[in-house]
Design a protein around this motif. Sequence first.
Motif, PDB file in Angstrom:
ATOM      1  N   LEU A   5     -30.076  -1.815  45.392  1.00  0.00           N
ATOM      2  CA  LEU A   5     -30.112  -1.090  43.883  1.00  0.00           C
ATOM      3  C   LEU A   5     -28.744   0.212  44.227  1.00  0.00           C
ATOM      4  CD1 LEU A   5     -33.668  -1.556  42.561  1.00  0.00           C
ATOM      5  CD2 LEU A   5     -31.522  -2.479  41.466  1.00  0.00           C
ATOM      6  N   ARG A   6     -29.062   1.042  44.828  1.00  0.00           N
ATOM      7  CA  ARG A   6     -28.846   2.728  45.120  1.00  0.00           C
ATOM      8  C   ARG A   6     -27.137   1.833  45.965  1.00  0.00           C
ATOM      9  NH1 ARG A   6     -33.195   5.349  49.172  1.00  0.00           N
ATOM     10  NH2 ARG A   6     -33.923   6.251  46.892  1.00  0.00           N
ATOM     11  N   MET A   7     -27.084   0.845  46.020  1.00  0.00           N
ATOM     12  CA  MET A   7     -25.327   0.290  46.935  1.00  0.00           C
ATOM     13  C   MET A   7     -24.722   0.151  45.058  1.00  0.00           C
ATOM     14  SD  MET A   7     -24.132   0.526  49.380  1.00  0.00           S
ATOM     15  CE  MET A   7     -22.951  -1.030  49.943  1.00  0.00           C
ATOM     16  N   GLN A   8     -25.291  -0.283  43.947  1.00  0.00           N
ATOM     17  CA  GLN A   8     -24.829  -0.532  42.985  1.00  0.00           C
ATOM     18  C   GLN A   8     -24.920   0.552  42.175  1.00  0.00           C
ATOM     19  OE1 GLN A   8     -27.783  -2.092  39.934  1.00  0.00           O
ATOM     20  NE2 GLN A   8     -26.217  -3.315  38.807  1.00  0.00           N
ATOM     21  N   LYS A   9     -25.434   1.157  42.334  1.00  0.00           N
ATOM     22  CA  LYS A   9     -24.735   2.638  41.625  1.00  0.00           C
ATOM     23  C   LYS A   9     -24.108   3.753  42.367  1.00  0.00           C
ATOM     24  CE  LYS A   9     -29.076   3.764  40.164  1.00  0.00           C
ATOM     25  NZ  LYS A   9     -30.368   4.977  39.352  1.00  0.00           N
ATOM     26  N   LEU A  10     -23.616   4.044  44.088  1.00  0.00           N
ATOM     27  CA  LEU A  10     -22.642   3.963  44.237  1.00  0.00           C
ATOM     28  C   LEU A  10     -20.860   2.841  44.299  1.00  0.00           C
ATOM     29  CD1 LEU A  10     -24.005   5.172  47.732  1.00  0.00           C
ATOM     30  CD2 LEU A  10     -23.062   6.296  45.599  1.00  0.00           C
ATOM     31  N   GLY A  11     -21.387   1.680  43.629  1.00  0.00           N
ATOM     32  CA  GLY A  11     -20.399   0.796  43.129  1.00  0.00           C
ATOM     33  C   GLY A  11     -19.068   1.971  42.696  1.00  0.00           C
ATOM     34  N   PRO A  12     -19.013   2.337  40.991  1.00  0.00           N
ATOM     35  CA  PRO A  12     -18.012   3.049  41.028  1.00  0.00           C
ATOM     36  C   PRO A  12     -17.268   3.751  42.308  1.00  0.00           C
ATOM     37  CG  PRO A  12     -19.441   2.758  39.229  1.00  0.00           C
ATOM     38  CD  PRO A  12     -20.248   1.838  40.646  1.00  0.00           C
ATOM     39  N   GLU A  13     -18.178   4.851  42.581  1.00  0.00           N
ATOM     40  CA  GLU A  13     -17.463   5.941  43.193  1.00  0.00           C
ATOM     41  C   GLU A  13     -16.555   5.512  44.755  1.00  0.00           C
ATOM     42  OE1 GLU A  13     -19.977   9.799  44.729  1.00  0.00           O
ATOM     43  OE2 GLU A  13     -21.654   8.584  43.016  1.00  0.00           O
ATOM     44  N   LEU A  14     -17.330   4.092  45.026  1.00  0.00           N
ATOM     45  CA  LEU A  14     -16.356   2.669  46.736  1.00  0.00           C
ATOM     46  C   LEU A  14     -15.308   2.841  45.442  1.00  0.00           C
ATOM     47  CD1 LEU A  14     -20.209   1.446  47.714  1.00  0.00           C
ATOM     48  CD2 LEU A  14     -18.685   3.116  49.213  1.00  0.00           C
ATOM     49  N   SER A  15     -15.165   2.376  44.671  1.00  0.00           N
ATOM     50  CA  SER A  15     -13.876   1.880  43.799  1.00  0.00           C
ATOM     51  C   SER A  15     -13.009   3.032  43.821  1.00  0.00           C
ATOM     52  CB  SER A  15     -14.599   0.814  42.574  1.00  0.00           C
ATOM     53  OG  SER A  15     -15.107   0.219  42.373  1.00  0.00           O
ATOM     54  N   LYS A  16     -13.476   3.782  43.601  1.00  0.00           N
ATOM     55  CA  LYS A  16     -12.309   5.367  43.520  1.00  0.00           C
ATOM     56  C   LYS A  16     -12.075   5.360  44.821  1.00  0.00           C
ATOM     57  CE  LYS A  16     -14.625   7.618  39.547  1.00  0.00           C
ATOM     58  NZ  LYS A  16     -14.988   8.706  38.574  1.00  0.00           N
ATOM     59  N   LEU A  17     -12.717   5.323  46.369  1.00  0.00           N
ATOM     60  CA  LEU A  17     -12.505   5.916  47.196  1.00  0.00           C
ATOM     61  C   LEU A  17     -11.629   4.792  47.670  1.00  0.00           C
ATOM     62  CD1 LEU A  17     -15.991   6.416  49.823  1.00  0.00           C
ATOM     63  CD2 LEU A  17     -13.731   7.799  48.624  1.00  0.00           C
ATOM     64  N   LYS A  18     -11.867   3.966  47.768  1.00  0.00           N
ATOM     65  CA  LYS A  18     -11.190   2.233  47.975  1.00  0.00           C
ATOM     66  C   LYS A  18      -9.867   2.794  47.451  1.00  0.00           C
ATOM     67  CE  LYS A  18     -11.200  -2.927  49.193  1.00  0.00           C
ATOM     68  NZ  LYS A  18     -11.874  -4.231  48.510  1.00  0.00           N
ATOM     69  N   GLU A  19      -9.832   3.272  45.730  1.00  0.00           N
ATOM     70  CA  GLU A  19      -8.383   3.503  45.268  1.00  0.00           C
ATOM     71  C   GLU A  19      -7.706   5.066  46.441  1.00  0.00           C
ATOM     72  OE1 GLU A  19      -8.645   3.595  41.353  1.00  0.00           O
ATOM     73  OE2 GLU A  19     -10.084   1.967  41.331  1.00  0.00           O
ATOM     74  N   ARG A  20      -8.425   5.299  46.598  1.00  0.00           N
ATOM     75  CA  ARG A  20      -7.752   6.821  47.567  1.00  0.00           C
ATOM     76  C   ARG A  20      -7.255   6.479  48.180  1.00  0.00           C
ATOM     77  NH1 ARG A  20     -12.005  11.169  48.790  1.00  0.00           N
ATOM     78  NH2 ARG A  20     -10.455  11.645  50.549  1.00  0.00           N
ATOM     79  N   PHE A  21      -7.953   5.368  49.444  1.00  0.00           N
ATOM     80  CA  PHE A  21      -6.970   5.620  50.787  1.00  0.00           C
ATOM     81  C   PHE A  21      -6.442   3.713  50.986  1.00  0.00           C
ATOM     82  CE2 PHE A  21     -11.031   8.215  51.753  1.00  0.00           C
ATOM     83  CZ  PHE A  21     -10.124   8.960  52.486  1.00  0.00           C
ATOM     84  N   SER A  22      -6.326   2.975  49.537  1.00  0.00           N
ATOM     85  CA  SER A  22      -5.444   2.177  49.739  1.00  0.00           C
ATOM     86  C   SER A  22      -3.856   2.417  48.682  1.00  0.00           C
ATOM     87  CB  SER A  22      -6.058   1.438  48.560  1.00  0.00           C
ATOM     88  OG  SER A  22      -7.117   0.842  48.824  1.00  0.00           O
TER      89      SER A  22
END
Length: 199
Positions: A5-22
């Motif tokens: 459930l916490r991973m689900q909440k972190l989803g948007p932040e993880l997506s932003k991180l992925k965009e930042r490093f891609s």
Amino acid sequence: QRNMLRMQKLGPELSKLKERFSRKDGTMSPEQSRQFSGAQMELMRKHGVNPVGCLGPIFLQIPIFIALWSALNYSFELRQTPFFFWIQDLSTPDVLFRLPFTLPLLCTDALSVLPLMMVATYTLQQQMQPKATDPKQAEQQKIMKFMFPVFGFFFYTFPSGLLLYFLTSSLWGIAEMKLVKSRLEAQDAEKSPVSARES
């Protein structure tokens, strides 16, 4: 459950991180991939999420599964021991009644209820799982939806005691998911007024 459930909440932040490093085409160089992994682990540590936290219960169940399989196949005490209703022998498949024809591919004329109940509860449990934000995990969730009927096919002639274990485990997982989700939502609701007052 808490980790998922916490991973689900972190989803948007993880997506932003992925965009930042891609790169622009969505791919990453080895260096970018290392930087992304480091930033991802730091974000998870900050929010108290353990990425391998859900693997422990799976590994803990393996010895139980092996012990049950052995007990139901080799223990004479369980043979022809009635459990309840139509389950009259925990070491054999449950048979509600015999059909006047043989089921194709299964090579049996027995109508077994536990495999059908197991597939239904597994499907319900899968639908209740948090939606994956990672495309690979989302693809795995889609594949699992099609795998449950296959499990029902393979488990159709399994001992009823083993299927009762799977069914109970799945029902417990559903109850646990609802309980943990409601508690986390209550904790978030308590934290949000505090953070609002501090700001």
